[in-house]
Design an enzyme around this catalytic site. Sequence first.
Site, PDB file in Angstrom:
ATOM      1  N   HIS A 140     -17.687  85.248   7.773  1.00  0.00           N
ATOM      2  CA  HIS A 140     -18.915  85.601   8.497  1.00  0.00           C
ATOM      3  C   HIS A 140     -18.920  87.050   8.989  1.00  0.00           C
ATOM      4  CE1 HIS A 140     -16.732  84.572  12.171  1.00  0.00           C
ATOM      5  NE2 HIS A 140     -16.881  83.285  12.035  1.00  0.00           N
ATOM      6  N   HIS A 163     -12.504  72.032  17.907  1.00  0.00           N
ATOM      7  CA  HIS A 163     -13.531  73.094  17.828  1.00  0.00           C
ATOM      8  C   HIS A 163     -14.574  72.682  16.791  1.00  0.00           C
ATOM      9  CE1 HIS A 163     -15.408  76.928  17.652  1.00  0.00           C
ATOM     10  NE2 HIS A 163     -14.665  77.497  16.737  1.00  0.00           N
ATOM     11  N   GLU A 194     -16.735  74.603  15.046  1.00  0.00           N
ATOM     12  CA  GLU A 194     -17.094  75.484  13.928  1.00  0.00           C
ATOM     13  C   GLU A 194     -16.596  74.894  12.608  1.00  0.00           C
ATOM     14  OE1 GLU A 194     -16.152  79.641  14.592  1.00  0.00           O
ATOM     15  OE2 GLU A 194     -17.670  80.260  13.134  1.00  0.00           O
ATOM     16  N   ASP A 248     -15.249  75.708   9.829  1.00  0.00           N
ATOM     17  CA  ASP A 248     -13.969  75.875   9.144  1.00  0.00           C
ATOM     18  C   ASP A 248     -12.945  74.862   9.643  1.00  0.00           C
ATOM     19  OD1 ASP A 248     -14.335  77.443  11.468  1.00  0.00           O
ATOM     20  OD2 ASP A 248     -12.644  78.733  10.995  1.00  0.00           O
ATOM     21  N   HIS A 272     -12.821  80.437  21.129  1.00  0.00           N
ATOM     22  CA  HIS A 272     -13.806  81.464  21.353  1.00  0.00           C
ATOM     23  C   HIS A 272     -15.226  80.919  21.467  1.00  0.00           C
ATOM     24  CE1 HIS A 272     -15.382  81.888  17.013  1.00  0.00           C
ATOM     25  NE2 HIS A 272     -14.593  80.853  16.991  1.00  0.00           N
ATOM     26  N   ASP A 287      -8.454  78.235  17.149  1.00  0.00           N
ATOM     27  CA  ASP A 287      -8.655  79.638  16.756  1.00  0.00           C
ATOM     28  C   ASP A 287      -7.762  80.615  17.531  1.00  0.00           C
ATOM     29  OD1 ASP A 287     -10.560  79.589  14.680  1.00  0.00           O
ATOM     30  OD2 ASP A 287     -12.182  79.242  16.101  1.00  0.00           O
ATOM     31  N   TYR A 305      -7.421  90.067  14.414  1.00  0.00           N
ATOM     32  CA  TYR A 305      -8.126  88.804  14.646  1.00  0.00           C
ATOM     33  C   TYR A 305      -8.683  88.774  16.076  1.00  0.00           C
ATOM     34  CZ  TYR A 305      -8.652  83.693  14.867  1.00  0.00           C
ATOM     35  OH  TYR A 305      -9.130  82.409  15.016  1.00  0.00           O
ATOM     36  N   HIS A 353      -5.479  79.198  12.081  1.00  0.00           N
ATOM     37  CA  HIS A 353      -5.517  80.197  11.011  1.00  0.00           C
ATOM     38  C   HIS A 353      -4.181  80.936  10.977  1.00  0.00           C
ATOM     39  CE1 HIS A 353      -9.809  79.748  10.389  1.00  0.00           C
ATOM     40  NE2 HIS A 353     -10.031  79.953  11.668  1.00  0.00           N
TER      41      HIS A 353
HETATM   42 FE1  FEO Z   1     -14.281  79.358  15.407  1.00  0.00          FE
HETATM   43 FE2  FEO Z   1     -11.821  79.241  12.948  1.00  0.00          FE
HETATM   44  O1  FEO Z   1     -13.490  78.885  13.770  1.00  0.00           O
END
Ligand code: FEO
Length: 404
Positions: free
Chosen positions: A28, A82, A84, A86, A152, A171, A197, A230
């Site tokens: 993104h 989370h 999101e 991913d 986040h 994250d 990051y 990640h």
């Molecule tokens: Fe906020 Fe890795 O997604």
Amino acid sequence: MGNEYSPVELAKGVYWVGVVDWNIRDFHGYVTPKGTTYNAYLIVDEKIALVDTVKSHFAGELIKNIQKIIDPTRIDYVISNHVEMDHSGSLPVIMRLIPDAKLIATKRGKDGLCHHFNGMGCNEWNFEVVETGSELSLGKKTLMFIEATMLHWPDSMHTYIKEDKILLSNDAFGQHIASSHRFNDEVGDVMDAAAEYYANILMPFGSQILNYVDKVGKLGIEIDMIAPCHGVIWRKDPAQIIAAYGRWANAETVPKVLIIYDTMWKSTERMGKAMLDGVRAAGVEVKLLNLKKNDWSAIIKEVLDAPVIAVGSPTLNNGMYPSVAGFLTYLKGLRPKGKKSVAFGSFGWGGGAVKAVENELIAGGFEIMEPGLQIKFRPNKDDFKACYEMGDRLAKIAKISKVK
Ligand code: FEO
């Protein structure tokens, strides 16, 4: 053929079951030249919990990884740290396999999942809402949940395995690194990737990060390993990344000047190079960063610990160059704290870029050190001298800024 990687055991009964995304180059808008991973974790005890999932198109790989350890239909709990996509994109596939499993999330997490997966099965999901301090016994292992608001997203949560002292931090503390290795002591440049990051994902949330660190301190938990969603897992010296987050959240800097610019006919670039000479002569580190030659995500990482930033733009149609406008929009959204700045640039007819850059810098919370420097057409000898002297002044400010 199986999938590419096998599960990795972090501690007895705690497995990495995620996937490696070698090919992603744009997350993104965040440029990811090293790819990334989507880390999910399986905890096998008397009860079985899956913590987070992966992007939807990797659901098959996630399931194959789990199958190497247990039959996925045996999972009792799915923990969504989370919303999101991913990390929750594969939830519909997983929840179809285990419709009776409990799906654990924060209140905001449940709300986000219900909105996103409206009409995709979420009405039947068996949610349990948790908050900081809520615990779940799996038998010998106990999970404790810690709300990580704005690390986040508002819904973000961390899961702590008490007996193993492992923090599954979603994250936070991540890095965009695709690797065949799973641990920070097995790959190089992890802290560098973690800084980039942080700068691109977490920089706006410094005060919330400090609150989180304070909250974790008050919970009195010991952390032997931090396993984000990640990149690699902080097995060696996990305290180092918590300390780094403290420094970054406090906006600590090193004496460094950034000259960030774009150029039309090289005049603005020549100005930047003269400025660079002035900074360098004063003995301060300086980087010249052309917006068309550098990934913006990498530039933002440099912004993280730079106290002084000069932004240069030629005038186009009485305003900024589009690349400079785009970058400043991105930068403004990340809300860097405590930075000083100047604008510079060349123009042909009436000018306008320098004022526009200053306005954007002010809107982004930057302190303007002095009026911007604009020159007509090509810089002459006096213009070069003015740029050099501006560089000298930037260096002096950088030297006395708050340092690590
Ligand atoms: Fe906020 Fe890795 O997604």
